[in-house]
Design a protein around this motif. Structure first.
Motif, PDB file in Angstrom:
ATOM      1  N   PRO A  84       0.800  -1.227   0.000  1.00 17.98           N
ATOM      2  CA  PRO A  84       0.000   0.000   0.000  1.00 17.98           C
ATOM      3  C   PRO A  84       0.834   1.280   0.000  1.00 17.98           C
ATOM      4  O   PRO A  84       0.452   2.263  -0.637  1.00 17.98           O
ATOM      5  CB  PRO A  84      -0.852  -0.116   1.262  1.00 17.98           C
ATOM      6  N   GLU A  85       1.983   1.272   0.675  1.00 14.70           N
ATOM      7  CA  GLU A  85       2.816   2.475   0.697  1.00 14.70           C
ATOM      8  C   GLU A  85       3.299   2.828  -0.703  1.00 14.70           C
ATOM      9  O   GLU A  85       3.350   3.992  -1.085  1.00 14.70           O
ATOM     10  CB  GLU A  85       4.003   2.310   1.659  1.00 14.70           C
ATOM     11  N   LYS A  86       3.648   1.821  -1.487  1.00 12.02           N
ATOM     12  CA  LYS A  86       4.091   2.044  -2.865  1.00 12.02           C
ATOM     13  C   LYS A  86       2.934   2.568  -3.714  1.00 12.02           C
ATOM     14  O   LYS A  86       3.110   3.473  -4.533  1.00 12.02           O
ATOM     15  CB  LYS A  86       4.640   0.738  -3.441  1.00 12.02           C
ATOM     16  N   ALA A  87       1.740   2.031  -3.510  1.00 16.56           N
ATOM     17  CA  ALA A  87       0.556   2.508  -4.231  1.00 16.56           C
ATOM     18  C   ALA A  87       0.251   3.955  -3.850  1.00 16.56           C
ATOM     19  O   ALA A  87      -0.067   4.778  -4.717  1.00 16.56           O
ATOM     20  CB  ALA A  87      -0.648   1.610  -3.932  1.00 16.56           C
ATOM     21  N   ILE A  88       0.367   4.270  -2.573  1.00 14.96           N
ATOM     22  CA  ILE A  88       0.117   5.633  -2.102  1.00 14.96           C
ATOM     23  C   ILE A  88       1.087   6.605  -2.773  1.00 14.96           C
ATOM     24  O   ILE A  88       0.685   7.657  -3.274  1.00 14.96           O
ATOM     25  CB  ILE A  88       0.251   5.710  -0.562  1.00 14.96           C
TER      26      ILE A  88
ATOM     27  N   GLY B 248     -10.140   4.933  -0.818  1.00 19.64           N
ATOM     28  CA  GLY B 248      -9.031   4.575   0.037  1.00 19.64           C
ATOM     29  C   GLY B 248      -8.105   3.563  -0.590  1.00 19.64           C
ATOM     30  O   GLY B 248      -8.429   2.935  -1.598  1.00 19.64           O
ATOM     31  N   ILE B 249      -6.948   3.442   0.015  1.00 12.73           N
ATOM     32  CA  ILE B 249      -5.961   2.435  -0.353  1.00 12.73           C
ATOM     33  C   ILE B 249      -5.763   1.573   0.883  1.00 12.73           C
ATOM     34  O   ILE B 249      -5.581   2.088   1.984  1.00 12.73           O
ATOM     35  CB  ILE B 249      -4.637   3.086  -0.792  1.00 12.73           C
TER      36      ILE B 249
ATOM     37  N   PRO C 268      -2.734   6.293   8.098  1.00 16.82           N
ATOM     38  CA  PRO C 268      -3.439   5.002   8.105  1.00 16.82           C
ATOM     39  C   PRO C 268      -4.297   4.791   9.346  1.00 16.82           C
ATOM     40  O   PRO C 268      -3.998   5.313  10.416  1.00 16.82           O
ATOM     41  CB  PRO C 268      -2.310   3.977   8.052  1.00 16.82           C
ATOM     42  N   HIS C 269      -5.351   4.053   9.134  1.00 14.81           N
ATOM     43  CA  HIS C 269      -6.238   3.619  10.204  1.00 14.81           C
ATOM     44  C   HIS C 269      -6.609   2.176   9.877  1.00 14.81           C
ATOM     45  O   HIS C 269      -7.297   1.929   8.889  1.00 14.81           O
ATOM     46  CB  HIS C 269      -7.466   4.531  10.246  1.00 14.81           C
TER      47      HIS C 269
ATOM     48  N   SER D  97      -7.343   6.703   3.878  1.00 11.88           N
ATOM     49  CA  SER D  97      -8.401   7.430   3.171  1.00 11.88           C
ATOM     50  C   SER D  97      -7.771   8.306   2.102  1.00 11.88           C
ATOM     51  O   SER D  97      -6.715   8.903   2.312  1.00 11.88           O
ATOM     52  CB  SER D  97      -9.199   8.311   4.134  1.00 11.88           C
ATOM     53  N   VAL D  98      -8.461   8.393   0.960  1.00 11.36           N
ATOM     54  CA  VAL D  98      -7.958   9.152  -0.182  1.00 11.36           C
ATOM     55  C   VAL D  98      -8.981  10.203  -0.591  1.00 11.36           C
ATOM     56  O   VAL D  98     -10.170   9.909  -0.722  1.00 11.36           O
ATOM     57  CB  VAL D  98      -7.707   8.208  -1.380  1.00 11.36           C
ATOM     58  N   SER D  99      -8.499  11.427  -0.786  1.00  7.51           N
ATOM     59  CA  SER D  99      -9.305  12.498  -1.362  1.00  7.51           C
ATOM     60  C   SER D  99      -8.729  12.759  -2.747  1.00  7.51           C
ATOM     61  O   SER D  99      -7.557  13.114  -2.878  1.00  7.51           O
ATOM     62  CB  SER D  99      -9.227  13.747  -0.494  1.00  7.51           C
ATOM     63  N   THR D 100      -9.554  12.579  -3.776  1.00  6.82           N
ATOM     64  CA  THR D 100      -9.048  12.700  -5.139  1.00  6.82           C
ATOM     65  C   THR D 100      -9.122  14.116  -5.680  1.00  6.82           C
ATOM     66  O   THR D 100      -8.482  14.423  -6.679  1.00  6.82           O
ATOM     67  CB  THR D 100      -9.816  11.768  -6.100  1.00  6.82           C
TER      68      THR D 100
END
Length: 117
Positions: A15-19, A53-54, A33-34, A39-42
């Motif tokens: 996930p860190e790489k995707a983020i 989210g990722i 992270p939780h 959570s992602v705001s586009t």
């Protein structure tokens, strides 16, 4: 029934790489992270995008994309979905502000059902 697509979830074993990728390429804002979920705001402009989210993908869905569909009554939606050939992957989970369940449709596509509290 509501049936509105309200979010997405990108699952990855990295996930860190995707983020890093989505933040750098598309400028997505990613929260801390939780529970292995970021959570992602586009978009924060007049042309709002869908947020999501990722997540570190779980064993039953290690990588891929799922949409989240908002419903008024999650029990009824699950019942209707299973009567129409869906399989429950993860039964109803309770979070602070919503209930969430994961299913797979008859063709193998995974999706989430979400009911706000």
């Amino acid at each position: 029934m509501n049936g509105r697509v309200v979010g997405f979830e990108l699952n990855s074993q990295q996930p860190e790489k995707a983020i890093e990728f989505y933040s750098n390429v598309f400028g997505w804002d990613v929260a801390e992270p939780h529970w292995d979920y970021w959570s992602v705001s586009t978009s924060e402009t007049e042309r709002n995008g869908m947020n999501g989210g990722i997540a570190k993908g779980p064993n039953d869905y290690p990588h891929g994309t799922r949409i989240q569909i908002e419903v008024d009554f999650i029990d009824e939606a699950i019942s209707s979905a299973t009567k129409n050939g869906a399989m429950i992957v993860r039964d109803i989970m309770e979070f602070d502000e919503f209930y969430l369940a994961y299913l797979v449709d008859p063709t193998g596509i995974g999706f989430g059902l979400i009911q706000k509290k």
